[in-house]
Design a protein around this motif. Structure first.
Motif, mmCIF file in Angstrom:
data_model
loop_
_atom_site.group_PDB
_atom_site.id
_atom_site.type_symbol
_atom_site.label_atom_id
_atom_site.label_comp_id
_atom_site.label_asym_id
_atom_site.label_seq_id
_atom_site.Cartn_x
_atom_site.Cartn_y
_atom_site.Cartn_z
ATOM 1 N N ASP A 96 0.840 -1.156 0.113
ATOM 2 C CA ASP A 96 -0.146 -0.009 -0.011
ATOM 3 C C ASP A 96 0.998 1.214 -0.118
ATOM 4 N N LEU A 97 0.758 2.187 -1.016
ATOM 5 C CA LEU A 97 1.522 3.089 -1.055
ATOM 6 C C LEU A 97 0.605 4.351 -0.430
ATOM 7 N N ASP A 98 0.919 5.179 0.562
ATOM 8 C CA ASP A 98 0.357 6.154 1.037
ATOM 9 C C ASP A 98 0.765 7.619 0.608
ATOM 10 N N LEU A 99 -0.058 8.305 0.269
ATOM 11 C CA LEU A 99 0.141 9.724 0.079
ATOM 12 C C LEU A 99 0.120 10.584 1.194
ATOM 13 N N LEU A 100 0.906 11.215 1.927
ATOM 14 C CA LEU A 100 0.950 11.791 3.102
ATOM 15 C C LEU A 100 0.721 13.307 2.996
ATOM 16 N N ASP A 101 -0.012 14.099 3.739
ATOM 17 C CA ASP A 101 -0.115 15.655 3.947
ATOM 18 C C ASP A 101 1.010 16.176 4.686
ATOM 19 N N ALA A 102 1.179 17.460 4.963
ATOM 20 C CA ALA A 102 2.111 18.246 5.394
ATOM 21 C C ALA A 102 2.511 17.750 6.963
ATOM 22 N N ASP A 103 1.466 16.984 7.668
ATOM 23 C CA ASP A 103 1.851 16.676 8.820
ATOM 24 C C ASP A 103 2.124 15.173 8.900
ATOM 25 N N GLY A 104 2.036 14.277 7.834
ATOM 26 C CA GLY A 104 2.392 12.923 7.880
ATOM 27 C C GLY A 104 1.085 12.182 7.940
ATOM 28 N N THR A 105 -0.014 12.767 7.770
ATOM 29 C CA THR A 105 -1.213 12.027 7.939
ATOM 30 C C THR A 105 -1.617 11.329 6.606
ATOM 31 N N VAL A 106 -2.050 10.247 6.559
ATOM 32 C CA VAL A 106 -2.337 9.731 5.257
ATOM 33 C C VAL A 106 -3.720 10.218 4.672
ATOM 34 N N MET A 107 -3.360 10.833 3.483
ATOM 35 C CA MET A 107 -4.585 11.567 2.628
ATOM 36 C C MET A 107 -5.168 10.286 1.769
ATOM 37 N N GLY A 108 -4.627 9.314 1.232
ATOM 38 C CA GLY A 108 -5.143 8.270 0.423
ATOM 39 C C GLY A 108 -4.138 7.266 0.218
ATOM 40 N N SER A 109 -4.410 6.236 -0.281
ATOM 41 C CA SER A 109 -3.673 5.050 -0.744
ATOM 42 C C SER A 109 -3.887 4.573 -1.970
ATOM 43 N N TYR A 110 -2.680 4.057 -2.711
ATOM 44 C CA TYR A 110 -3.147 3.074 -3.819
ATOM 45 C C TYR A 110 -2.382 1.923 -3.445
ATOM 46 N N PHE A 111 -2.968 0.743 -3.997
ATOM 47 C CA PHE A 111 -2.306 -0.466 -3.819
ATOM 48 C C PHE A 111 -1.435 -0.783 -5.225
ATOM 49 N N VAL A 112 -0.027 -1.281 -4.879
ATOM 50 C CA VAL A 112 0.865 -1.309 -5.861
ATOM 51 C C VAL A 112 1.391 -2.682 -5.908
ATOM 52 N N ASN A 113 1.504 -3.439 -6.946
ATOM 53 C CA ASN A 113 1.928 -4.643 -7.211
ATOM 54 C C ASN A 113 3.241 -5.017 -7.642
ATOM 55 N N ASP A 114 3.923 -5.812 -7.022
ATOM 56 C CA ASP A 114 5.188 -6.314 -7.255
ATOM 57 C C ASP A 114 6.293 -5.186 -7.642
ATOM 58 N N VAL A 115 6.392 -4.794 -6.188
ATOM 59 C CA VAL A 115 7.613 -3.417 -6.262
ATOM 60 C C VAL A 115 8.777 -4.089 -6.101
ATOM 61 N N THR A 116 9.653 -3.706 -7.032
ATOM 62 C CA THR A 116 10.898 -4.225 -7.316
ATOM 63 C C THR A 116 12.056 -3.502 -7.529
ATOM 64 N N VAL A 117 12.993 -3.472 -6.757
ATOM 65 C CA VAL A 117 14.081 -2.465 -6.495
ATOM 66 C C VAL A 117 14.971 -2.637 -7.727
ATOM 67 N N VAL A 118 15.423 -1.856 -8.635
ATOM 68 C CA VAL A 118 16.230 -2.009 -9.621
ATOM 69 C C VAL A 118 17.477 -1.037 -9.533
ATOM 70 N N ASP A 119 17.431 -0.066 -8.749
ATOM 71 C CA ASP A 119 18.606 0.843 -8.504
ATOM 72 C C ASP A 119 18.513 1.457 -7.212
ATOM 73 N N ALA A 120 19.843 1.754 -6.442
ATOM 74 C CA ALA A 120 19.753 2.280 -5.239
ATOM 75 C C ALA A 120 20.920 3.099 -5.155
ATOM 76 N N ARG A 121 20.812 4.292 -4.779
ATOM 77 C CA ARG A 121 22.095 5.298 -4.814
ATOM 78 C C ARG A 121 21.940 6.141 -3.568
ATOM 79 N N PRO A 122 22.879 6.979 -2.847
ATOM 80 C CA PRO A 122 22.807 7.507 -1.941
ATOM 81 C C PRO A 122 22.116 8.901 -2.200
ATOM 82 N N SER A 123 21.334 9.404 -1.466
ATOM 83 C CA SER A 123 20.438 10.731 -1.907
ATOM 84 C C SER A 123 20.976 11.694 -1.222
ATOM 85 N N ALA A 124 20.859 12.816 -2.162
ATOM 86 C CA ALA A 124 21.346 14.117 -1.934
ATOM 87 C C ALA A 124 20.544 14.943 -0.896
ATOM 88 N N ARG A 125 19.317 14.260 -0.459
ATOM 89 C CA ARG A 125 18.435 14.763 0.552
ATOM 90 C C ARG A 125 18.793 14.411 1.950
#
Length: 276
Positions: free
Chosen positions: A78-107
């Motif tokens: 379940d992929l949640d969309l969050l508001d500015a306070d971190g509260t869930v606004m709504g969710s999408y069901f997502v199938n077969d989440v597969t990681v294809v690349d991972a890199r350090p983030s500038a954030r």
């Protein structure tokens, strides 16, 4: 709606949780770039998403150690969309989440930019700006959908549906006997009919159906209005003429809305429609 577990309050806009185990929180992410963009040449639900500024946990974190192998697939979530306070606004069901690349983030030093493939047919192109309006508190008036394309209004309706629980926060249906007004000047096709009707019942970005079956369901209660009520349909002749004109639609059908069927559905639930 509940706050995502462990969202960390760090300005995150998205969070993932395993569909198989609610305790398996996959972590929050600042962005989900590509979620609303179908891959060229692929079926509509196929996505490649950059989870920028992600703090992976659980099954998602384990998958980052298996790039290029079968175990890089974390599964469904379940992929949640969050508001500015971190509260869930709504969710999408997502199938077969597969990681294809991972890199350090500038954030952040402890964050990653993860590229994942997944399937999500409900994250429609054009929906992201509507979620941003909700997140930023800018849904302060009706009719913001008027200048959208038919595809944009189709996406608007999807967000109106998926965000309904968050925006209403348990607010009860309006009591029976209400008098509502529908402005026919805004109705140019099926999508705009449901956009206008949803807002007539539930205010800005309101939802009250997006097809005839959904309209029938909404009239049974728990969607903002209690029957019987009265609906004044202003400028009805103009809107009925447009609803009866064939045109291409995002769904690929004729675009003709059977006006007598709409009236019949309302009448079956005790709604008086006054055409003006």
């Amino acid at each position: 709606m509940n706050e995502s577990p462990g969202h960390d309050g760090g300005g995150y806009r998205y969070a993932l949780t395993s569909d198989e185990d609610d305790a398996d929180f996959w972590g929050p992410s600042h962005e989900a770039q590509g979620l609303f963009t179908p891959l060229p040449g692929e079926e509509d639900g196929a996505r490649q998403v950059l989870l920028a500024g992600c703090r992976p946990r659980g099954g998602l974190l384990r998958s980052t150690g298996h790039l290029g192998r079968q175990r890089a697939s974390a599964g469904n979530a379940d992929l949640d969309l969050l508001d500015a306070d971190g509260t869930v606004m709504g969710s999408y069901f997502v199938n077969d989440v597969t990681v294809v690349d991972a890199r350090p983030s500038a954030r952040g030093a402890d964050l990653l930019d993860l590229t994942v493939t997944l399937w999500c047919e409900n994250a429609l192109p054009g929906a992201e700006p509507v979620w941003d309006l909700i997140r930023e508190g800018r849904l302060d008036r009706t009719g913001l959908w008027r200048d959208l394309t038919p595809e944009g209004r189709h996406a608007w309706l999807s967000v109106a549906l998926w965000s309904r629980e968050y925006r209403h926060r348990g607010r009860p249906d309006a009591p029976a006997g209400q008098v509502l007004t529908l402005d026919g000047r805004d109705i140019v096709d099926e999508e705009s009919f449901y956009c206008a009707l949803g807002e007539a019942v539930n205010g800005p970005c309101g939802y009250f159906g997006r097809n005839l079956d959904a309209l029938d369901d909404c009239l049974r209660g728990r969607w903002g209005a209690t029957v019987p009520f009265t609906l004044y349909w202003d400028h009805s002749a103009e809107s009925v003429a447009r609803l009866s004109t064939p045109r291409p639609t995002p769904q690929g059908d004729s675009g003709v809305v059977p006006f007598p069927v709409i009236l019949e559905i309302f009448a079956d639930h005790g709604v008086e429609v006054v055409l003006r």
